[in-house]
Design a protein around this motif. Structure first.
Motif, short mmCIF file in Angstrom:
data_model
loop_
_atom_site.label_atom_id
_atom_site.label_comp_id
_atom_site.label_asym_id
_atom_site.label_seq_id
_atom_site.Cartn_x
_atom_site.Cartn_y
_atom_site.Cartn_z
N ASP A 16 0.82 -1.22 0.00
CA ASP A 16 0.00 0.00 0.00
C ASP A 16 0.85 1.27 0.00
O ASP A 16 0.34 2.37 0.19
CB ASP A 16 -0.98 -0.01 1.18
N GLY A 17 2.19 1.13 -0.22
CA GLY A 17 3.06 2.29 -0.38
C GLY A 17 3.69 2.82 0.89
O GLY A 17 4.40 3.81 0.85
N ARG A 18 3.45 2.18 2.03
CA ARG A 18 4.06 2.65 3.28
C ARG A 18 5.51 2.17 3.38
O ARG A 18 5.86 1.11 2.86
CB ARG A 18 3.29 2.12 4.50
N GLU A 19 6.35 2.95 4.06
CA GLU A 19 7.72 2.53 4.36
C GLU A 19 7.74 1.91 5.74
O GLU A 19 7.21 2.49 6.69
CB GLU A 19 8.67 3.72 4.33
N VAL A 20 8.35 0.75 5.86
CA VAL A 20 8.48 0.08 7.16
C VAL A 20 9.93 -0.33 7.34
O VAL A 20 10.65 -0.59 6.38
CB VAL A 20 7.54 -1.14 7.28
N ASP A 21 10.37 -0.40 8.60
CA ASP A 21 11.75 -0.78 8.87
C ASP A 21 11.86 -2.19 9.42
O ASP A 21 12.93 -2.63 9.81
CB ASP A 21 12.42 0.22 9.81
N ASP A 22 10.75 -2.93 9.47
CA ASP A 22 10.77 -4.29 10.00
C ASP A 22 9.78 -5.12 9.20
O ASP A 22 8.61 -4.77 9.07
CB ASP A 22 10.36 -4.27 11.48
N ILE A 23 10.26 -6.22 8.64
CA ILE A 23 9.37 -7.09 7.86
C ILE A 23 9.26 -8.48 8.47
O ILE A 23 8.80 -9.41 7.83
CB ILE A 23 9.83 -7.18 6.39
N GLN A 24 9.68 -8.62 9.72
CA GLN A 24 9.63 -9.94 10.34
C GLN A 24 8.21 -10.47 10.44
O GLN A 24 8.00 -11.67 10.40
CB GLN A 24 10.27 -9.89 11.72
N ASN A 25 7.22 -9.60 10.55
CA ASN A 25 5.83 -10.04 10.66
C ASN A 25 5.05 -9.82 9.37
O ASN A 25 3.81 -9.78 9.40
CB ASN A 25 5.15 -9.31 11.82
N ALA A 26 5.75 -9.69 8.26
CA ALA A 26 5.06 -9.47 6.97
C ALA A 26 4.30 -10.73 6.58
O ALA A 26 4.72 -11.85 6.89
CB ALA A 26 6.08 -9.12 5.90
N SER A 27 3.21 -10.55 5.89
CA SER A 27 2.40 -11.70 5.48
C SER A 27 2.97 -12.33 4.21
O SER A 27 3.65 -11.65 3.43
CB SER A 27 0.96 -11.25 5.22
N PRO A 28 2.72 -13.60 3.99
CA PRO A 28 3.20 -14.26 2.76
C PRO A 28 2.69 -13.59 1.49
O PRO A 28 3.32 -13.69 0.45
CB PRO A 28 2.66 -15.69 2.88
N SER A 29 1.57 -12.88 1.56
CA SER A 29 1.05 -12.21 0.37
C SER A 29 1.95 -11.06 -0.08
O SER A 29 1.81 -10.56 -1.20
CB SER A 29 -0.37 -11.71 0.63
N SER A 30 2.88 -10.64 0.78
CA SER A 30 3.79 -9.56 0.40
C SER A 30 4.96 -10.05 -0.45
O SER A 30 5.73 -9.25 -0.97
CB SER A 30 4.30 -8.83 1.64
N LEU A 31 5.10 -11.36 -0.59
CA LEU A 31 6.19 -11.91 -1.40
C LEU A 31 5.95 -11.62 -2.87
O LEU A 31 4.82 -11.61 -3.34
CB LEU A 31 6.32 -13.42 -1.18
#
Length: 195
Positions: A16-31
């Motif tokens: 959705d265009g946001r900047e984040v500094d941690d992707i440890q909890n990212a969902s598999p759909s973000s792959l």
């Protein structure tokens, strides 16, 4: 992947265009699917050119339509003993903010898992290449000379193997076939004769 302007730490953009500094909890759909590692296209051309006893043989190969993950850098808080990869000379500093290489030393962090950075798609490069697999120069000594010494046939050959790629599609100067590991060029000198 980007970097925070204040400290040079990695940032990721969400769908959705946001900047984040941690992707440890990212969902598999973000792959993101980046492509396959096996070539889709393999083409080879083997040719021999002859002229007055001289010959030139070469095998030209093309592999294409595939990807490679290469030259992954990672966060370093402490500088290692030994050599550093050349891309770390472009690491983030307050004076060098237009880079994808994270800060090292005083600008590095130990808070990220190395795999968080290494497995991002910024390291995916096209793996297409063209190489001359081997190159052979030959000379067939004329029969009128060799019959005088009792031979029916005498051939001299010089072959070069594992030549560097003629063309690579990637822009990181890495040989896609070896992923940057140098393959030694070999030279073979041959003499073939029969009575």
């Amino acid at each position: 992947m980007g970097h925070t302007e204040e400290v040079g730490q990695p940032l990721w953009w969400t769908s959705d265009g946001r900047e984040v500094d941690d992707i440890q909890n990212a969902s598999p759909s973000s792959l993101v699917y980046s492509g396959q590692s096996d070539p889709k296209v393999n083409v080879a051309l083997d040719n021999t050119l002859r002229y007055k006893g001289f010959s030139l043989n070469f095998m030209l190969v093309y592999y294409g339509g595939h990807k490679m993950r290469v030259r992954q850098y990672y966060q370093m808080f402490d500088l290692p003993f030994g050599p550093l990869a050349d891309f770390y000379t472009n690491s983030w500093t307050p004076e060098n903010t237009d880079t994808n290489v994270p800060g090292i030393g005083q600008y590095g962090t130990s808070s990220l898992q190395p795999s968080m950075i290494e497995n991002t798609d910024i390291f995916v490069q096209p793996a297409n290449f063209i190489k001359i697999r081997n190159l052979t120069f030959g000379y067939d000594v004329p029969k009128e000379f060799i019959r005088q010494i009792g031979l029916n046939n005498l051939q001299l050959r010089f072959q070069v193997n594992n030549l560097p790629a003629l063309w690579k599609k990637n822009n990181v100067k890495v040989d896609p076939e070896t992923l940057g590991i140098r393959r030694q060029v070999t030279y073979v000198l041959g003499l073939n004769f029969n009575f």
